[in-house]
Design a protein around this motif. Structure first.
Motif, PDB file in Angstrom:
ATOM      1  N   LEU B 260      37.395  29.903  57.552  1.00  0.00           N
ATOM      2  CA  LEU B 260      37.243  31.327  57.311  1.00  0.00           C
ATOM      3  C   LEU B 260      37.192  32.277  58.626  1.00  0.00           C
ATOM      4  CD1 LEU B 260      37.795  32.975  54.792  1.00  0.00           C
ATOM      5  CD2 LEU B 260      35.431  33.776  55.187  1.00  0.00           C
ATOM      6  N   MET B 262      38.552  30.969  61.644  1.00  0.00           N
ATOM      7  CA  MET B 262      39.609  30.760  62.566  1.00  0.00           C
ATOM      8  C   MET B 262      40.903  30.747  61.507  1.00  0.00           C
ATOM      9  SD  MET B 262      39.187  27.064  63.821  1.00  0.00           S
ATOM     10  CE  MET B 262      38.482  26.335  62.376  1.00  0.00           C
ATOM     11  N   SER B 263      40.396  31.305  60.378  1.00  0.00           N
ATOM     12  CA  SER B 263      42.080  31.503  59.226  1.00  0.00           C
ATOM     13  C   SER B 263      41.978  33.052  59.423  1.00  0.00           C
ATOM     14  CB  SER B 263      40.947  31.230  58.026  1.00  0.00           C
ATOM     15  OG  SER B 263      42.387  31.515  56.615  1.00  0.00           O
ATOM     16  N   ASP B 266      44.155  33.749  62.127  1.00  0.00           N
ATOM     17  CA  ASP B 266      45.197  33.075  61.998  1.00  0.00           C
ATOM     18  C   ASP B 266      46.065  34.534  61.025  1.00  0.00           C
ATOM     19  OD1 ASP B 266      44.968  30.483  63.060  1.00  0.00           O
ATOM     20  OD2 ASP B 266      44.881  29.035  60.700  1.00  0.00           O
TER      21      ASP B 266
END
Lengths: 294, 381
Positions: B260, B262-263, B266
């Motif tokens: 989450l 890393m997301s 993004d």
């Protein structure tokens, strides 16, 4: 229908008397899961809110007919807990424990393959498995899942598993089974194990796959999808903007080659015919579109 | 955790792997003193956790105290690919006849241990692996069975190790495997593994990565942890038990779970922003840990807004909410917080925060909305 677990699954919680075991074990039961026993060495004869506790897995299985275990014990104890479950004849072990040394994982996973091939390990370091409306084993919040299918979810990341469930449920698209395989280096169950089970499950019509940077599991999954899957797959890979990790030595690069980057994984999946989304919300939207077109 | 060369060699020594006699030095005087102890000629080696130090001039041969003084003076403080040299390893120079390569690591795809052995050691081993795959012997080892004597002797034969030192090399590989398994390494690599002019086999370099998860059974790792990072933000995060990586943007990020987090990075980038950090508070974070995470982000002067993205599973949203309230009362938070809270006990969490919602604490219902809001707040809109 579902994969790996359904409404007949009988669960024993290894570590039920601990604070996490109690909290999540009781939540799983509240969801409707048949939580029939707990195991904590030295606490046999006690009970946790009516669930009988046994000293060993062997006793728990003999007394209750449990076929599945939920391992929620600290890292030093988890490897032996998994093997004890396998020795007792458990067919599915779901281990959520975070922080098990890689050497222990490698030893346990290979011991299972060799000596207990009919025992499947899901995890470690995973949120668990839920077949909405039937069975929830692990730490997934059950209320974000929607029963009835037709989507199967497989994810390497814990919290993104919830995000994926949530995106679909918000759009009133249900799930058959959602399985978190965990992000550790040596998982007991792979993307391919789950993809092939979803391919074989008549109730699952499409699959959402959530990957992350590192390793080559997504690239292997892409090869499998290209060669063996007929059902549509939507994927999201976390870490597109992650900083490159520091790496020492050459062995890692020699083993994995160019595999491991988000870009490489997204390209491999795209080439295999997978619809690749740029974030979890878009993955949800693409899946909704696919389901409505079924 | 990556080890410095000298730490790797000390680790190898515990398992009986032959390494050069050497000593650590943090100053020019210490280097001269160390050289006297290990015996001339010596090699003065920069201790940095990055490859290519030889090409950068971080490894020099010295045969007198004057030469040690000159080289140590040049190398200390040198910047090698962004790593500043703060420590030297001064070791007795080895008369090299041949340079080989040996490593044990985990082959994740095969789920097996992997030995790689080659007589074409040295810096270009990755190239050799690509252009002449036959020059690199690969042996898979079943972790539930271990590395056998038979595998060791077959490997040295297949790699074409000199007859005279085959059994010695096989024995060294067995020790390296023990170091890899019992020492809980993710990587144990020797490049080069050298054959000396006297006909001895010997580890001239050491690349060791330890598995952080195994720290509980290795109290001796404490000394390695002390030298692990020089980034003040990362050091402070480590002390607080947080998984933190400093980045260059202005949106502070706190999320639970690496995926989450890393997301979240993004999505922040997709809505036109840039993250100041990666911060995963892990599973089952307490209110105290959450407050501590906010304090850490608050201490970063480049942060203009803080995005807290939590999807509770084992993490309970009420704990997170209590942590936010605690941090807000304990420290003066310079940046506004944008919060997205879902999952386990989310309703309870939102109730705790209801009385605190203001222009300093904004709640959004989705991850995308929260990211967009945090990015626009960071931009001063």
């Amino acid at each position: 229908m579902s994969i790996f677990v359904d409404d007949t699954t009988r669960v024993v919680v290894q570590g039920l008397t601990g604070s996490q075991g109690r909290f999540h074990g009781l939540r799983n039961r509240e969801y409707g899961t048949k939580v029939v026993a707990g195991v904590t060495p030295g606490k046999g004869g006690a009970d946790v809110d009516g669930i009988p506790v046994y000293d060993s897995m062997k006793e728990a299985v003999e007394a209750t007919g449990a076929d599945t275990s939920f391992v929620v014990v600290p890292p030093p104890a988890a490897p032996e807990a998994i093997l004890e479950a396998a020795r007792a004849g458990i067919r599915l072990v779901v281990c959520i424990t975070e922080g098990i040394p890689a050497q222990d994982e490698a030893r346990v996973v290979n011991t299972l393959k060799r000596d207990y091939p009919s025992t499947r390990l899901v995890g470690p370091n995973c949120p668990g498995i839920i077949s909405p409306g039937m069975c929830n084993i692990g730490i997934t919040p059950g209320d974000i899942a929607l029963p009835g299918g037709p989507v199967g979810i497989v994810s390497r990341s814990g919290t993104l598993t919830y995000q994926a469930l949530y995106e679909l449920s918000q759009q009133r698209v249900g799930q058959t089974t959602c399985i978190g395989i965990g992000g550790d280096p040596v998982p007991g169950t792979s993307f391919i194990d789950c993809l092939s089970a979803f391919e074989a499950d008549p109730a699952t019509k499409a699959v959402m796959m959530i990957g992350e940077i590192g390793g080559s599991a997504e690239e292997s999954a892409a090869e499998y999808i290209a060669s063996s899957m007929t059902k549509p797959v939507v994927a999201y890979i976390a870490g597109q903007t992650a900083p490159p990790g520091r790496r020492m030595g050459h062995a890692g690069a020699i083993v994995s080659g160019s595999a491991g980057t988000a870009k490489g994984k997204m390209e491999a999946l795209g080439a295999a015919g997978v619809r690749v989304a740029k974030n979890p919300t878009e993955a949800g939207e693409v899946m909704v579109e696919i389901v409505h077109g079924l | 955790m990556d080890l410095f060369e000298y730490q790797g060699k000390q680790y190898f020594e515990r398992y009986g792997i032959p390494v050069s006699k050497g000593a650590v030095a943090d100053t020019v005087d210490e280097a001269v003193e160390a050289a006297g102890r290990v015996g001339y000629p010596v090699v003065v080696k920069a201790q940095v956790k990055v490859g290519g130090r030889g090409k950068a001039g971080g490894v020099k041969l010295a045969s007198s105290p004057e030469e040690v003084k000159a080289h140590a003076g040049n190398i200390l403080g040198m910047d090698i690919k962004g790593h500043v040299v703060e420590r030297l390893w001064v070791e007795h120079a080895t008369d090299i006849a041949k340079e080989w390569y040996a490593s044990f690591t985990l082959d994740r795809a095969a789920q097996l241990h992997l030995l790689m052995l080659s007589t074409r050691g040295g810096v270009e081993i990755e190239e050799v692996a690509k252009s002449e795959p036959d020059a690199l012997v690969r042996v898979h080892v079943d972790p539930s069975e271990g590395f056998t004597e038979g595998q060791a002797s077959q490997a040295v034969m297949d790699a074409g190790i000199d007859d005279s030192v085959r059994s010695e090399t096989a024995e060294l590989l067995t020790k390296l495997y023990r170091c890899f398994v019992e020492g809980d390494c993710d990587l144990a690599e020797i490049n080069p593994l050298v054959l000396t002019a006297e006909g001895k086999v010997h580890a001239l370099d050491a690349k060791v990565t330890l598995d952080d998860n195994a720290g509980f059974r290795h109290p001796e790792w404490a000394e390695f942890a002390a030298t692990e990072t020089t980034d003040i933000r990362e050091k402070s995060a480590k002390e607080r038990g947080l998984n933190y990586i400093g980045l260059s943007g202005d949106v502070g990020i706190i999320a639970n779970g690496a995926g989450l987090a890393m997301s979240t990075l993004d999505v922040v980038s997709q809505v036109g922003g840039s993250a100041a950090n990666f911060l995963d508070i892990g599973g089952g974070a307490s209110a105290e840990l959450m407050a501590s995470a906010l304090e850490l982000i608050n201490s970063d002067p480049s942060v203009k807004s803080i995005l807290v993205n939590i999807f509770g599973g084992i993490t309970r949203c009420d704990e997170i909410a209590n942590g936010i309230v605690e941090a807000m009362s304990r420290v003066d938070l310079k940046s506004p917080i944008v919060l997205r809270l879902d999952g386990t006990n989310a309703v309870a969490g939102r109730e705790i925060l209801a009385g605190h919602i203001s222009d300093r604490l904004v709640a959004e219902r989705t991850m995308l909305d929260a990211a967009a809001r945090a990015v626009s707040l960071a931009a001063g809109r």
